[in-house]
Write a protein that holds these residues in place. Structure first.
Motif, PDB file in Angstrom:
ATOM      1  N   ASP A 118       0.892  -1.180   0.117  1.00  0.00           N
ATOM      2  CA  ASP A 118      -0.100  -0.151  -0.079  1.00  0.00           C
ATOM      3  C   ASP A 118       0.884   1.251  -0.066  1.00  0.00           C
ATOM      4  OD1 ASP A 118       0.998  -0.392   2.670  1.00  0.00           O
ATOM      5  OD2 ASP A 118      -0.872   0.212   3.366  1.00  0.00           O
ATOM      6  N   THR A 119       1.989   1.391   0.597  1.00  0.00           N
ATOM      7  CA  THR A 119       2.664   2.309   0.733  1.00  0.00           C
ATOM      8  C   THR A 119       4.131   2.316  -0.181  1.00  0.00           C
ATOM      9  OG1 THR A 119       4.189   1.703   2.570  1.00  0.00           O
ATOM     10  CG2 THR A 119       2.039   2.825   3.060  1.00  0.00           C
TER      11      THR A 119
ATOM     12  N   ARG B 296       5.821  -9.750   0.607  1.00  0.00           N
ATOM     13  CA  ARG B 296       4.898  -8.886   0.343  1.00  0.00           C
ATOM     14  C   ARG B 296       3.836  -8.789   1.323  1.00  0.00           C
ATOM     15  NH1 ARG B 296       5.361  -7.026  -4.885  1.00  0.00           N
ATOM     16  NH2 ARG B 296       6.889  -7.815  -5.910  1.00  0.00           N
ATOM     17  N   LEU B 297       3.612  -7.343   1.949  1.00  0.00           N
ATOM     18  CA  LEU B 297       2.603  -7.269   3.106  1.00  0.00           C
ATOM     19  C   LEU B 297       1.305  -6.454   2.697  1.00  0.00           C
ATOM     20  CD1 LEU B 297       5.069  -6.582   5.879  1.00  0.00           C
ATOM     21  CD2 LEU B 297       3.921  -8.790   5.158  1.00  0.00           C
TER      22      LEU B 297
END
Length: 133
Positions: free
Chosen positions: A95-96, A129-130
């Motif tokens: 997301d970031t 990946r988170l």
């Protein structure tokens, strides 16, 4: 803290004005960091030593080739450059777009697939990946 001139000398690189400015942003405070070319370019714009985005890309490539930093590819279009040179995994926040170190003592790779004939293992990159829940 490491002196930027000494750091460049470790890689056998000539300490040009632009290399020194970018090296200082990367390692001048002694903190390991992950940068992309665009973020390093933005940081350089805040200093007296302004460099072009093309120079940032070329300098990061030179630093990689000299063994001073390593490239971490998170997808085909996005690379980060890591000042921490030991083998270690990374977390990538989708997301970031933030890349952070993960604990290497908690990662176990029990077995790798058999390498093709005539191949030698260069390295194994682990990017986890988170997504926030």
């Amino acid at each position: 803290m490491i002196n930027s001139t000494e750091w460049l000398a470790r890689g056998g690189l000539r300490p040009t004005r632009q290399r020194l400015a970018l090296a200082n942003l990367l390692v001048g405070d002694g903190i390991d960091r992950h940068v992309c070319a665009e973020s390093l370019y933005a940081a350089s714009r805040q200093t007296d030593e302004r460099v072009s985005l093309a120079t940032v890309y070329n300098t990061l490539r030179a630093f990689c080739e000299a063994g001073l930093i390593q490239e971490v590819v998170v997808d085909g279009a996005k690379s980060y450059f890591d000042t921490r040179m030991d083998d270690h995994p990374h977390f990538f926040w989708e997301d970031t777009g933030e890349l952070v170190d993960a604990a290497k003592d908690q990662l176990e790779i029990a077995r790798l697939p058999q390498l093709p004939e005539g191949a030698a293992l260069a390295r194994v990159d682990v990017v986890i990946r988170l997504r926030r829940v």
